[in-house]
Design a protein around this motif. Structure first.
Motif, PDB file in Angstrom:
ATOM      1  N   SER A  97      35.179  36.283  20.743  1.00 52.93           N
ATOM      2  CA  SER A  97      35.610  37.172  19.666  1.00 52.93           C
ATOM      3  C   SER A  97      37.123  37.114  19.512  1.00 52.93           C
ATOM      4  N   PRO A  98      37.626  36.690  18.349  1.00 55.46           N
ATOM      5  CA  PRO A  98      39.077  36.627  18.170  1.00 55.46           C
ATOM      6  C   PRO A  98      39.709  37.974  17.836  1.00 55.46           C
ATOM      7  N   LEU A  99      38.903  38.967  17.446  1.00 53.58           N
ATOM      8  CA  LEU A  99      39.424  40.276  17.062  1.00 53.58           C
ATOM      9  C   LEU A  99      38.944  41.325  18.049  1.00 53.58           C
ATOM     10  N   ARG A 100      39.904  41.935  18.782  1.00 49.30           N
ATOM     11  CA  ARG A 100      39.536  42.957  19.752  1.00 49.30           C
ATOM     12  C   ARG A 100      40.511  44.131  19.681  1.00 49.30           C
ATOM     13  N   ILE A 101      39.983  45.314  19.878  1.00 44.62           N
ATOM     14  CA  ILE A 101      40.781  46.537  19.819  1.00 44.62           C
ATOM     15  C   ILE A 101      40.909  47.100  21.238  1.00 44.62           C
ATOM     16  N   TRP A 102      42.165  47.457  21.608  1.00 43.72           N
ATOM     17  CA  TRP A 102      42.480  47.883  22.969  1.00 43.72           C
ATOM     18  C   TRP A 102      43.062  49.297  22.946  1.00 43.72           C
ATOM     19  N   ASP A 103      42.783  50.053  23.992  1.00 43.09           N
ATOM     20  CA  ASP A 103      43.276  51.421  24.116  1.00 43.09           C
ATOM     21  C   ASP A 103      44.719  51.423  24.617  1.00 43.09           C
ATOM     22  N   PHE A 104      45.578  52.182  23.949  1.00 47.85           N
ATOM     23  CA  PHE A 104      46.988  52.258  24.348  1.00 47.85           C
ATOM     24  C   PHE A 104      47.156  52.920  25.709  1.00 47.85           C
ATOM     25  N   GLU A 105      46.395  53.987  25.946  1.00 47.29           N
ATOM     26  CA  GLU A 105      46.592  54.790  27.151  1.00 47.29           C
ATOM     27  C   GLU A 105      46.201  54.034  28.413  1.00 47.29           C
ATOM     28  N   SER A 106      45.085  53.315  28.345  1.00 42.45           N
ATOM     29  CA  SER A 106      44.565  52.656  29.547  1.00 42.45           C
ATOM     30  C   SER A 106      44.724  51.137  29.544  1.00 42.45           C
ATOM     31  N   GLY A 107      44.925  50.559  28.353  1.00 43.06           N
ATOM     32  CA  GLY A 107      44.966  49.106  28.248  1.00 43.06           C
ATOM     33  C   GLY A 107      43.601  48.456  28.305  1.00 43.06           C
ATOM     34  N   GLN A 108      42.535  49.261  28.234  1.00 44.75           N
ATOM     35  CA  GLN A 108      41.168  48.739  28.329  1.00 44.75           C
ATOM     36  C   GLN A 108      40.630  48.356  26.950  1.00 44.75           C
ATOM     37  N   LEU A 109      39.669  47.441  26.946  1.00 44.28           N
ATOM     38  CA  LEU A 109      39.026  46.998  25.710  1.00 44.28           C
ATOM     39  C   LEU A 109      38.151  48.116  25.159  1.00 44.28           C
ATOM     40  N   LEU A 110      38.343  48.432  23.870  1.00 51.13           N
ATOM     41  CA  LEU A 110      37.513  49.435  23.206  1.00 51.13           C
ATOM     42  C   LEU A 110      36.332  48.805  22.486  1.00 51.13           C
ATOM     43  N   THR A 122      49.414  45.220  30.777  1.00 58.53           N
ATOM     44  CA  THR A 122      49.233  43.790  30.500  1.00 58.53           C
ATOM     45  C   THR A 122      47.755  43.540  30.295  1.00 58.53           C
ATOM     46  N   VAL A 123      47.408  43.041  29.123  1.00 60.89           N
ATOM     47  CA  VAL A 123      46.011  42.779  28.758  1.00 60.89           C
ATOM     48  C   VAL A 123      45.753  41.289  28.861  1.00 60.89           C
ATOM     49  N   GLN A 124      44.739  40.914  29.624  1.00 66.62           N
ATOM     50  CA  GLN A 124      44.348  39.515  29.737  1.00 66.62           C
ATOM     51  C   GLN A 124      43.385  39.175  28.588  1.00 66.62           C
ATOM     52  N   THR A 125      43.831  38.384  27.638  1.00 62.67           N
ATOM     53  CA  THR A 125      43.036  38.115  26.434  1.00 62.67           C
ATOM     54  C   THR A 125      42.197  36.838  26.536  1.00 62.67           C
ATOM     55  N   GLU A 126      42.442  36.009  27.555  1.00 66.42           N
ATOM     56  CA  GLU A 126      41.724  34.742  27.759  1.00 66.42           C
ATOM     57  C   GLU A 126      41.993  33.738  26.645  1.00 66.42           C
ATOM     58  N   ASP A 127      42.924  34.021  25.776  1.00 66.32           N
ATOM     59  CA  ASP A 127      43.200  33.195  24.609  1.00 66.32           C
ATOM     60  C   ASP A 127      44.633  33.404  24.168  1.00 66.32           C
ATOM     61  N   ARG A 128      45.181  32.392  23.520  1.00 63.45           N
ATOM     62  CA  ARG A 128      46.479  32.535  22.882  1.00 63.45           C
ATOM     63  C   ARG A 128      46.403  33.637  21.821  1.00 63.45           C
ATOM     64  N   VAL A 129      47.386  34.544  21.822  1.00 58.17           N
ATOM     65  CA  VAL A 129      47.405  35.654  20.865  1.00 58.17           C
ATOM     66  C   VAL A 129      48.273  35.253  19.672  1.00 58.17           C
ATOM     67  N   TRP A 130      47.649  35.204  18.494  1.00 63.23           N
ATOM     68  CA  TRP A 130      48.349  34.799  17.277  1.00 63.23           C
ATOM     69  C   TRP A 130      48.872  35.992  16.476  1.00 63.23           C
ATOM     70  N   ASP A 173      50.798  32.712  26.418  1.00 64.30           N
ATOM     71  CA  ASP A 173      50.385  32.772  27.828  1.00 64.30           C
ATOM     72  C   ASP A 173      49.083  33.546  28.037  1.00 64.30           C
ATOM     73  N   ARG A 174      48.379  33.868  26.922  1.00 59.87           N
ATOM     74  CA  ARG A 174      47.063  34.515  26.957  1.00 59.87           C
ATOM     75  C   ARG A 174      47.122  35.963  27.422  1.00 59.87           C
ATOM     76  N   THR A 175      48.204  36.610  27.134  1.00 64.29           N
ATOM     77  CA  THR A 175      48.304  38.033  27.438  1.00 64.29           C
ATOM     78  C   THR A 175      48.860  38.782  26.227  1.00 64.29           C
ATOM     79  N   ALA A 176      48.505  40.062  26.152  1.00 62.63           N
ATOM     80  CA  ALA A 176      49.151  41.010  25.252  1.00 62.63           C
ATOM     81  C   ALA A 176      49.735  42.115  26.130  1.00 62.63           C
ATOM     82  N   LYS A 177      50.917  42.608  25.766  1.00 62.60           N
ATOM     83  CA  LYS A 177      51.580  43.599  26.605  1.00 62.60           C
ATOM     84  C   LYS A 177      52.058  44.773  25.769  1.00 62.60           C
TER      85      LYS A 177
END
Length: 345
Positions: free
Chosen positions: A205-218, A175-183, A156-160
């Motif tokens: 970019s298929p590889l992205r790192i996200w912050d646990f505390e805020s859920g924001q893209l690092l 809830t992180v909106q990834t704009e792509d299916r997460v494999w 559903d194009r999210t990571a949670k």
């Protein structure tokens, strides 16, 4: 040495195996000397009167047991003495999903699984305790679990991010909106961030790192990926070193201390097949599973070319959906069979 039971710092990961025996086994890995055995077979699932669907099994290895997903269940098989095979009947069955288990992880005597029904299920191995909660609108393709937190990725194009703390079990923190299916997905050993591997169709970019505390893209890893270069498996070796593989046929080794734009090493699958899975010994060896003909390859990080390859028999041209190895054995799960390679021979 390869899979010899020694860590990068020189400490022993296999204290029960004499050093002389580990050296012999290491040479067997390097030269591809092993005994092969098919230890389990299962039927493809019937989905219509004239059609059948192959299962996409996943597994984890833990001491004396191998945990294998088959359809909507996870089964625990006891390893034979010496790890040479499996007991034919499972010692335990963990259920809770209404559709196939897509991925699961085994951490600190807990199993966390994501399924095609969009649910996440948590089991305690040595008790009857289990928790199930609705996580995504579509199938949960990947999960990871550390430090009382679960991360999940979905079609559903999210990571949670989910809490497992007392009184907040199953509560969604981000809830992180990834704009792509997460494999694929993995939590950093520092428990400060997590990485997602996506399909690379809606985002560049298929590889992205996200912050646990805020859920924001690092940060994003890499540049100039071709459309469809999805990442099917990703894992951390240390807080700063991680491996990825997928549809573009490469294993990539990233060091986020030096650069997020370019990996420090890469290895190309020589027959241009997608790579469904990989595993590292944390030292010099990587094992990878290809999308065709049940091919498992061994790689030495100090070399650019494949060290050894094994073509595992299968009724069809099945991918290697998952592989795991110990100091002495490698287990590979295909569409309808589980193979074991014994390197003590």
């Amino acid at each position: 040495c390869l899979a010899s039971g020694s860590s990068p710092t020189g400490t022993s990961r296999a204290p029960g195996i004499p050093v002389k025996e580990r050296v012999k086994v290491s040479q067997n890995w390097r030269h591809g000397r092993c005994r092969r055995e098919t230890v389990l077979k299962w039927k493809c699932k019937q989905v219509a009167p004239f059609f059948s669907a192959c299962l996409m099994p996943w597994m984890e290895l833990d001491g004396q047991y191998l945990y294998l997903s088959q359809a909507e269940n996870i089964q625990a098989y006891q390893l034979c003495p010496g790890g040479a095979g499996l007991q034919r009947h499972p010692q335990a069955v963990f259920s809770g999903h209404q559709e196939d288990v897509c991925r699961f992880v085994l951490v600190n005597s807990h199993i966390v699984s994501g399924g095609g029904d969009g649910n996440i299920v948590l089991h305690k191995i040595h008790s009857s305790y289990s928790v199930k909660f609705s996580a995504h609108e579509q199938e949960v393709n990947c999960v990871d679990f550390q430090g009382g937190l679960i991360v999940s990725g979905s079609r559903d194009r999210t990571a949670k991010v989910w809490s497992l703390s007392t009184g907040r079990v199953g509560q969604c923190l981000h809830t992180v909106q990834t704009e792509d299916r997460v494999w694929s997905i993995a939590i950093s050993p520092l428990l400060s961030s997590f990485v997602t591997g996506t399909a690379c169709c809606g985002h560049t970019s298929p590889l992205r790192i996200w912050d646990f505390e805020s859920g924001q893209l690092l940060t994003c890893l890499g540049t100039d990926f071709n459309r469809g270069a999805g990442v099917l498996d990703v894992c951390y070796e240390t807080p700063s070193l991680l491996l990825s593989c997928g549809y573009d046929t490469y294993i990539r080794y990233w060091d986020i201390r030096t650069s997020t734009r370019k990996c420090i090493r890469e290895w190309e699958e020589p027959h241009d097949s997608a790579l469904y899975c990989m595993r590292s010994d944390g030292n010099h060896m990587i094992a990878s599973g290809s999308s065709h003909y049940g091919v498992v390859r061994l790689w030495d990080k100090r070399q650019t070319r494949c060290l050894q390859s094994f073509h595992l028999s299968s009724p069809t041209s099945s991918p290697v959906y998952c592989l795991r190895f110990s100091t002495t054995h490698l287990y590979a799960a295909l569409a309808s069979v589980l193979h074991v390679l014994d390197f003590t021979a």
